[in-house]
Scaffold this motif. Sequence first.
Motif, PDB file in Angstrom:
ATOM      1  N   LYS A   1      22.295 -15.554   1.935  1.00  0.00           N
ATOM      2  CA  LYS A   1      22.896 -15.138   3.207  1.00  0.00           C
ATOM      3  C   LYS A   1      22.070 -14.119   3.953  1.00  0.00           C
ATOM      4  CE  LYS A   1      27.399 -13.376   5.040  1.00  0.00           C
ATOM      5  NZ  LYS A   1      28.495 -12.671   4.615  1.00  0.00           N
ATOM      6  N   GLY A   2      21.286 -13.365   3.185  1.00  0.00           N
ATOM      7  CA  GLY A   2      20.397 -12.544   3.959  1.00  0.00           C
ATOM      8  C   GLY A   2      19.198 -13.163   4.651  1.00  0.00           C
ATOM      9  N   TYR A   3      18.687 -14.199   4.272  1.00  0.00           N
ATOM     10  CA  TYR A   3      17.868 -15.183   5.126  1.00  0.00           C
ATOM     11  C   TYR A   3      18.361 -15.803   6.191  1.00  0.00           C
ATOM     12  CZ  TYR A   3      15.733 -19.500   6.446  1.00  0.00           C
ATOM     13  OH  TYR A   3      15.126 -20.382   7.138  1.00  0.00           O
ATOM     14  N   GLY A   4      19.759 -16.429   5.983  1.00  0.00           N
ATOM     15  CA  GLY A   4      20.364 -16.647   7.110  1.00  0.00           C
ATOM     16  C   GLY A   4      20.737 -15.692   8.127  1.00  0.00           C
ATOM     17  N   GLU A   5      21.234 -14.540   7.906  1.00  0.00           N
ATOM     18  CA  GLU A   5      21.397 -13.646   8.848  1.00  0.00           C
ATOM     19  C   GLU A   5      20.467 -13.308   9.704  1.00  0.00           C
ATOM     20  OE1 GLU A   5      24.195 -11.945  10.289  1.00  0.00           O
ATOM     21  OE2 GLU A   5      25.460 -13.526   9.215  1.00  0.00           O
ATOM     22  N   SER A   6      19.117 -12.901   8.999  1.00  0.00           N
ATOM     23  CA  SER A   6      17.740 -12.727   9.728  1.00  0.00           C
ATOM     24  C   SER A   6      17.173 -13.904  10.705  1.00  0.00           C
ATOM     25  CB  SER A   6      16.843 -12.418   8.610  1.00  0.00           C
ATOM     26  OG  SER A   6      16.462 -13.370   7.974  1.00  0.00           O
ATOM     27  N   GLU A   7      17.520 -14.991  10.198  1.00  0.00           N
ATOM     28  CA  GLU A   7      17.093 -16.132  11.111  1.00  0.00           C
ATOM     29  C   GLU A   7      18.005 -16.266  12.281  1.00  0.00           C
ATOM     30  OE1 GLU A   7      14.244 -18.307  11.285  1.00  0.00           O
ATOM     31  OE2 GLU A   7      13.856 -16.434  10.343  1.00  0.00           O
ATOM     32  N   TYR A   8      19.182 -15.608  12.055  1.00  0.00           N
ATOM     33  CA  TYR A   8      20.304 -16.043  13.260  1.00  0.00           C
ATOM     34  C   TYR A   8      19.974 -15.007  14.412  1.00  0.00           C
ATOM     35  CZ  TYR A   8      24.949 -15.651  15.586  1.00  0.00           C
ATOM     36  OH  TYR A   8      25.580 -15.595  16.587  1.00  0.00           O
TER      37      TYR A   8
ATOM     38  N   GLY B   1      25.442 -20.258   0.846  1.00  0.00           N
ATOM     39  CA  GLY B   1      25.820 -18.899   1.397  1.00  0.00           C
ATOM     40  C   GLY B   1      25.649 -19.068   2.998  1.00  0.00           C
ATOM     41  N   LEU B   2      25.048 -20.187   3.451  1.00  0.00           N
ATOM     42  CA  LEU B   2      24.675 -20.297   4.787  1.00  0.00           C
ATOM     43  C   LEU B   2      25.860 -21.261   5.584  1.00  0.00           C
ATOM     44  CD1 LEU B   2      21.085 -21.841   4.325  1.00  0.00           C
ATOM     45  CD2 LEU B   2      21.859 -19.538   4.997  1.00  0.00           C
ATOM     46  N   LYS B   3      26.322 -20.478   6.821  1.00  0.00           N
ATOM     47  CA  LYS B   3      27.496 -20.833   7.377  1.00  0.00           C
ATOM     48  C   LYS B   3      27.000 -21.723   8.464  1.00  0.00           C
ATOM     49  CE  LYS B   3      30.479 -17.010   5.847  1.00  0.00           C
ATOM     50  NZ  LYS B   3      31.146 -17.837   4.834  1.00  0.00           N
ATOM     51  N   ALA B   4      27.955 -22.168   9.192  1.00  0.00           N
ATOM     52  CA  ALA B   4      27.678 -23.112  10.518  1.00  0.00           C
ATOM     53  C   ALA B   4      26.670 -22.485  11.351  1.00  0.00           C
ATOM     54  CB  ALA B   4      28.968 -23.429  11.253  1.00  0.00           C
ATOM     55  N   ARG B   5      27.045 -21.173  11.792  1.00  0.00           N
ATOM     56  CA  ARG B   5      26.113 -20.476  12.534  1.00  0.00           C
ATOM     57  C   ARG B   5      24.700 -20.217  12.223  1.00  0.00           C
ATOM     58  NH1 ARG B   5      26.045 -14.828  12.292  1.00  0.00           N
ATOM     59  NH2 ARG B   5      27.156 -14.139  10.329  1.00  0.00           N
ATOM     60  N   HIS B   6      24.465 -20.063  11.059  1.00  0.00           N
ATOM     61  CA  HIS B   6      23.238 -19.950  10.227  1.00  0.00           C
ATOM     62  C   HIS B   6      22.526 -21.397  10.573  1.00  0.00           C
ATOM     63  CE1 HIS B   6      25.155 -16.619   7.611  1.00  0.00           C
ATOM     64  NE2 HIS B   6      24.717 -16.099   8.699  1.00  0.00           N
ATOM     65  N   MET B   7      23.089 -22.426   9.959  1.00  0.00           N
ATOM     66  CA  MET B   7      22.417 -23.793  10.148  1.00  0.00           C
ATOM     67  C   MET B   7      22.183 -24.040  11.545  1.00  0.00           C
ATOM     68  SD  MET B   7      22.571 -24.691   6.838  1.00  0.00           S
ATOM     69  CE  MET B   7      22.123 -26.434   7.077  1.00  0.00           C
TER      70      MET B   7
END
Length: 487
Positions: free
Chosen positions: A149-156, A15-21
């Motif tokens: 994805k929730g983790y990825g968005e919050s970190e973003y 669920g992690l996209k390029a911008r999240h990574m």
Amino acid sequence: MSNKKVASVNSLKPGLKARHMTMIALGGSIGTGLFLASGGAIATAGPGGALLAYTAVGIMVYFLMTSLGELATYMPDSGSFETYASRFVDPSLGFAMGWNFWYNWAITIAAELSAATLIIKYWFPESSSLMWSVLFLAIILGINVLSVKGYGESEYWFAMIKIAVVVVFLVIGVLMIFGILGGKAVGFSNFTTGDAPFHGGFLGVLGVFMAAGFSFQGTEMVGVAAGESDNPREHVPRAIRQVFWRILIFYILAILVIGLLIPYTNPDLLKDGIESIGVSPFTLVFEKAGLAFAASVMNAVILSSVLSAGNSGMYASSRVLYSLAKRGKAPKFLGKLNRNGIPMNALLMTTLVGMTAFFASLFGDGVVYTWLLNASGMCGFITWLGIAISHYRFRRAYLAQGRDLNDLPYRARWFPFGPIFAFALCLVVILGQSMSSFNGDSIDWYGLVVTYISVPLFLILWLGYKWSKGSKLIPLKDCELDAPSER
């Protein structure tokens, strides 16, 4: 054939996209180490010494990240360091590294909860610490329970806040250096104050190496996140490539600006604890520029950094614990996923340990908690050593089995110099931790034990597994390069 992963019912869901990574790689390296500890580093070693130490450690971290990038793109796995050490070195080393990493971040969650309650009291001094800690823990757990994805968005967004503040700081700082803002030009006068640019000699610089090392810990999170990236072979290399420039811009330039604007003799620089946000070097520079609200802004930014660290710790440690369970190195119930592909049991176990450690800080003057925290202090360096060893062995095994390096989806440059340099410098930093315990003819035994308590704990895990399971160093030709990744 597409590189994208297809999630099965029994696997973690990509669920992690390029911008999240990219932001996970960056967000892990910008935090209280930069916003608070940078001042203490300049006070200890002078602006030149701090710049030298942070640059050297930044280069080491870059090499570690390229090593991890080669491993994570070839074999994306949420077990990350544990998986690579188990397959390319020795299963016992993988076992010890996995539990070492989990313990480190589970305890760090407790530390971040303690820090968050101190920070929030800047605005609400009479409020209950317990209430805030429970609230923050609930927020972090909630983010991780929802979806990856929730983790990825919050970190973003946490990372975006930090980046915005550092960029504004650098712009204002440069304008002040040249006298465009905040009065007359400062130039390089603070670089030659007293015995600057280098102060405190070799030991001063060595002390800053340790502080810089702790500041950069967290960058390795991208290796764990690779296991849930929707296209790791593209996203991980992109995140790794940007890390070098971001370390240069956000750390080296920030240290340079602070060193030029604030003399290392300023006593406020020595106050680098979480309760000293009012005299953070960032706050001092903003106030010097005439921004009256600087302390409140930096308080909010540091709060977001602390919550980001707790959020990342919760995510990464639960994934590594899940991976250990999948490989029979942790209780089987920790390897179960819910309908959303979240390892709930591993997540709840990590939360329970973090919460228990936090409550330990409320009793008996926090003695138990202090020991737990000290025991986790060197775990990050142990993880880095393991990454360097695993990459070195992977590349040698890859060639020993007749593989073509051109087939690697991402190849770390400067091999074998990169992992060897990272290993050597990391070892120097670990050994240098004890220097302050030797004062003339006396030895601070308590300080020595507290500093190195994580080393015997790691050795017990490593050697205990080795003896009980009879595991041995895997010959290069027998390393599992094609084994399917258990996710």
